[in-house]
Design a protein around this motif. Structure first.
Motif, PDB file in Angstrom:
ATOM      1  N   LYS A 129      -3.620  45.441 -21.873  1.00 46.06           N
ATOM      2  CA  LYS A 129      -3.605  45.745 -20.450  1.00 46.06           C
ATOM      3  C   LYS A 129      -3.351  47.236 -20.260  1.00 46.06           C
ATOM      4  N   ALA A 130      -3.679  47.729 -19.071  1.00 48.76           N
ATOM      5  CA  ALA A 130      -3.555  49.159 -18.809  1.00 48.76           C
ATOM      6  C   ALA A 130      -2.988  49.399 -17.425  1.00 48.76           C
ATOM      7  N   VAL A 131      -2.444  50.597 -17.250  1.00 46.27           N
ATOM      8  CA  VAL A 131      -1.965  51.032 -15.944  1.00 46.27           C
ATOM      9  C   VAL A 131      -2.368  52.486 -15.757  1.00 46.27           C
ATOM     10  N   VAL A 132      -2.895  52.792 -14.557  1.00 52.39           N
ATOM     11  CA  VAL A 132      -3.287  54.158 -14.208  1.00 52.39           C
ATOM     12  C   VAL A 132      -2.496  54.560 -12.966  1.00 52.39           C
ATOM     13  N   VAL A 133      -1.769  55.667 -13.058  1.00 45.53           N
ATOM     14  CA  VAL A 133      -0.940  56.150 -11.954  1.00 45.53           C
ATOM     15  C   VAL A 133      -1.542  57.426 -11.379  1.00 45.53           C
ATOM     16  N   PHE A 134      -1.685  57.458 -10.059  1.00 45.49           N
ATOM     17  CA  PHE A 134      -2.095  58.670  -9.353  1.00 45.49           C
ATOM     18  C   PHE A 134      -0.899  59.146  -8.529  1.00 45.49           C
ATOM     19  N   ASP A 135      -0.274  60.230  -8.972  1.00 45.61           N
ATOM     20  CA  ASP A 135       0.882  60.760  -8.248  1.00 45.61           C
ATOM     21  C   ASP A 135       0.413  61.737  -7.170  1.00 45.61           C
ATOM     22  N   GLU A 136       1.150  61.765  -6.051  1.00 44.80           N
ATOM     23  CA  GLU A 136       0.786  62.580  -4.883  1.00 44.80           C
ATOM     24  C   GLU A 136      -0.676  62.330  -4.489  1.00 44.80           C
ATOM     25  N   GLU A 189      -9.795  43.506 -13.827  1.00 45.38           N
ATOM     26  CA  GLU A 189      -8.781  42.457 -13.849  1.00 45.38           C
ATOM     27  C   GLU A 189      -7.614  42.756 -14.789  1.00 45.38           C
ATOM     28  N   SER A 190      -7.770  43.707 -15.709  1.00 45.26           N
ATOM     29  CA  SER A 190      -6.716  43.968 -16.688  1.00 45.26           C
ATOM     30  C   SER A 190      -6.068  45.337 -16.510  1.00 45.26           C
ATOM     31  N   VAL A 191      -6.341  45.978 -15.370  1.00 46.56           N
ATOM     32  CA  VAL A 191      -5.783  47.303 -15.111  1.00 46.56           C
ATOM     33  C   VAL A 191      -5.011  47.280 -13.786  1.00 46.56           C
ATOM     34  N   SER A 192      -3.810  47.833 -13.828  1.00 49.61           N
ATOM     35  CA  SER A 192      -3.012  48.019 -12.612  1.00 49.61           C
ATOM     36  C   SER A 192      -3.154  49.471 -12.178  1.00 49.61           C
ATOM     37  N   TYR A 193      -3.504  49.676 -10.902  1.00 50.63           N
ATOM     38  CA  TYR A 193      -3.620  51.017 -10.352  1.00 50.63           C
ATOM     39  C   TYR A 193      -2.449  51.255  -9.402  1.00 50.63           C
ATOM     40  N   ILE A 194      -1.730  52.357  -9.641  1.00 51.54           N
ATOM     41  CA  ILE A 194      -0.561  52.684  -8.828  1.00 51.54           C
ATOM     42  C   ILE A 194      -0.802  54.019  -8.138  1.00 51.54           C
ATOM     43  N   PHE A 195      -0.697  54.004  -6.825  1.00 47.70           N
ATOM     44  CA  PHE A 195      -0.926  55.196  -6.001  1.00 47.70           C
ATOM     45  C   PHE A 195       0.404  55.612  -5.392  1.00 47.70           C
ATOM     46  N   MET A 196       0.824  56.847  -5.651  1.00 49.50           N
ATOM     47  CA  MET A 196       2.121  57.313  -5.189  1.00 49.50           C
ATOM     48  C   MET A 196       1.954  58.501  -4.251  1.00 49.50           C
ATOM     49  N   GLY A 197       2.822  58.593  -3.248  1.00 52.05           N
ATOM     50  CA  GLY A 197       2.727  59.701  -2.320  1.00 52.05           C
ATOM     51  C   GLY A 197       4.027  59.946  -1.589  1.00 52.05           C
ATOM     52  N   SER A 198       4.187  61.172  -1.089  1.00 51.79           N
ATOM     53  CA  SER A 198       5.410  61.554  -0.384  1.00 51.79           C
ATOM     54  C   SER A 198       5.157  61.912   1.079  1.00 51.79           C
ATOM     55  N   LYS A 199       3.904  61.914   1.491  1.00 54.72           N
ATOM     56  CA  LYS A 199       3.596  62.200   2.897  1.00 54.72           C
ATOM     57  C   LYS A 199       3.179  60.888   3.551  1.00 54.72           C
ATOM     58  N   ARG A 200       4.144  60.279   4.212  1.00 52.24           N
ATOM     59  CA  ARG A 200       3.977  58.916   4.712  1.00 52.24           C
ATOM     60  C   ARG A 200       2.763  58.777   5.639  1.00 52.24           C
ATOM     61  N   HIS A 201       2.568  59.754   6.540  1.00 50.63           N
ATOM     62  CA  HIS A 201       1.485  59.603   7.513  1.00 50.63           C
ATOM     63  C   HIS A 201       0.120  59.626   6.822  1.00 50.63           C
ATOM     64  N   ARG A 229       8.436  52.524 -20.757  1.00 50.62           N
ATOM     65  CA  ARG A 229       8.822  51.174 -21.183  1.00 50.62           C
ATOM     66  C   ARG A 229       7.611  50.274 -21.430  1.00 50.62           C
ATOM     67  N   VAL A 230       6.607  50.339 -20.556  1.00 46.66           N
ATOM     68  CA  VAL A 230       5.450  49.462 -20.769  1.00 46.66           C
ATOM     69  C   VAL A 230       4.581  49.972 -21.921  1.00 46.66           C
ATOM     70  N   LYS A 231       4.584  51.283 -22.141  1.00 43.04           N
ATOM     71  CA  LYS A 231       3.854  51.829 -23.294  1.00 43.04           C
ATOM     72  C   LYS A 231       4.467  51.333 -24.594  1.00 43.04           C
ATOM     73  N   ALA A 232       5.793  51.251 -24.634  1.00 43.92           N
ATOM     74  CA  ALA A 232       6.487  50.739 -25.814  1.00 43.92           C
ATOM     75  C   ALA A 232       6.132  49.279 -26.076  1.00 43.92           C
ATOM     76  N   GLU A 233       5.691  48.580 -25.032  1.00 42.39           N
ATOM     77  CA  GLU A 233       5.284  47.175 -25.175  1.00 42.39           C
ATOM     78  C   GLU A 233       3.809  47.046 -25.536  1.00 42.39           C
ATOM     79  N   GLY A 234       3.114  48.169 -25.692  1.00 43.13           N
ATOM     80  CA  GLY A 234       1.729  48.130 -26.143  1.00 43.13           C
ATOM     81  C   GLY A 234       0.677  48.327 -25.071  1.00 43.13           C
ATOM     82  N   LEU A 235       1.082  48.618 -23.824  1.00 42.21           N
ATOM     83  CA  LEU A 235       0.089  48.822 -22.769  1.00 42.21           C
ATOM     84  C   LEU A 235      -0.500  50.232 -22.843  1.00 42.21           C
TER      85      LEU A 235
END
Length: 378
Positions: free
Chosen positions: A154-161, A186-198, A56-62
């Motif tokens: 603007k940009a977004v970088v996602v790191f999964d696991e 200032e123009s990049v959102s970094y998203i860190f995702m994980g499934s091992k809570r500890h 969705r955000v890519k469709a908006e030009g990010l």
């Protein structure tokens, strides 16, 4: 007709189970260049969620980058995965694209390779694995921010696991360099995702780690019951099936509202009732038995690898209806004849390591809803 209930893989578009509130919140975070730490138990659909958000955000030009660390096992494979995402952002003719990559990543040697019979082009990278990688990481961690400034997007970088980084970045070099660079963008959102809570908590809530207080914490819970019920009913009805609210409520109850296991149960019900196209409450028990038959080998493998104390604890936990069980309390230990609290602690540590249990804010829960139900039948 295609089964509308998809499980075991990333789902997109019409197969994605709503989560409109989470999508809206993450889109707002990305628009604000907010850094976000997303964590949830396994199979809650966080990858499907973030890929839906990125679409969705890519469709908006990010500018969007998605890097899955699950298969990354070393600094070298991390460099290759990150560099491929940077290369994917480059447009234009091949020569122009290669020049842009060389400008952004001067310490890497890009080469275009052909993949498959359709002559798909892909960029791979060469570098000296013996050389100091610090400057190379500096280039990588500035690349997306540089592109954002050059394009005005603007940009977004996602790191999964992301927690997998702890297995090969033993000295924390990459963590430190990431933080040094990312905190200035200032123009990049970094998203860190994980499934091992500890492990995620160790990375982001330990004040001695580089990413302490780096971003907004976003625990991903189960899909709200009303939303999920509407999704289930809609997908049955759109494919010509009849069902009622009692049956849907029973599906959600049996699958404990878990996104993956709810989709699995609905998938089986849809397949079993192709002829009648009617889903009734009494059909659900037979569908659960089919799950047990399908998963019996896996369940037995888990059971066989565990020592006696871990087995005893699992059976005890499976018999409890409340998710807020206190496994170290004297009442629980005496009720199930489990011995000392210290022996239960060792058993829980083993079960967490084997990912049979996962820790929640209120206690411990089974990672596999149907394994718990299978144990109840023992």
């Amino acid at each position: 007709m295609e089964n509308p209930f998809v499980y075991g893989k990333v789902v997109r578009g019409k197969y994605f189970a709503d989560r409109e509130a989470e999508i809206a919140e993450l889109r707002n975070d990305i628009a604000s260049s907010q850094n976000v730490i997303v964590f949830s138990p396994r199979r809650y659909g966080k990858t499907s969620l973030i890929l839906e958000v990125l679409d969705r955000v890519k469709a908006e030009g990010l500018l969007t980058c998605y890097i899955d660390l699950f298969k990354v096992t070393s600094q070298e494979t991390f460099i290759a995965a990150y560099a491929r995402e940077v290369a994917r952002l480059q447009g234009g003719r091949i020569q122009t694209m290669l020049k842009k990559i060389r400008d952004l990543l001067p310490r890497l040697v890009p080469k275009v390779v052909m993949k498959g019979e359709k002559v798909d082009l892909e960029v791979e990278f060469e570098f000296d694995p013996r050389a100091d990688k610090g400057p190379l990481f500096d280039d990588l961690f500035e690349a997306v921010a540089t592109m954002s400034l050059q394009t005005g997007k603007k940009a977004v970088v996602v790191f999964d696991e992301f927690q997998e980084i702890t297995g090969w970045d033993v000295k924390g070099q990459i963590e430190r360099q990431m933080r040094t660079h990312f905190q200035m963008h200032e123009s990049v959102s970094y998203i860190f995702m994980g499934s091992k809570r500890h492990l995620m908590q160790e990375l982001f809530r330990n004040k001695n780690r580089p990413f302490y207080r780096f971003g907004k914490h976003f625990p991903l819970g189960k899909i709200p019951k009303d939303e999920f019920a509407e999704f289930i009913q809609r997908h049955f009805e759109e494919t010509g099936y009849q069902t009622d609210l009692d049956a849907i409520r029973e599906i959600l109850h049996v699958a404990d509202d878990h996104p993956y296991y709810t989709q699995l149960l609905c998938h089986i019900l849809w397949d079993r009732k192709r002829q009648e196209k009617v889903i009734a409450k009494e059909d659900i028990y037979l569908a659960v038995q089919e799950v047990f038959m399908r998963e019996a080998h896996a369940f037995h493998d888990i059971w066989d690898m565990l020592p006696l104390k871990s087995r005893q604890l699992l059976v005890a936990l499976a018999k409890e209806d409340s998710p807020q069980v206190r496994p170290f309390s004297s009442g629980f230990l005496q009720k199930h004849n489990l011995g000392s609290a210290s022996s239960v602690q060792r058993a829980i540590t083993r079960l967490l390591e084997e990912e049979v249990l996962e820790k929640t804010n209120g206690g411990y829960q089974f990672t596999d809803v149907f394994f718990k139900r299978w144990l109840r039948q023992m």
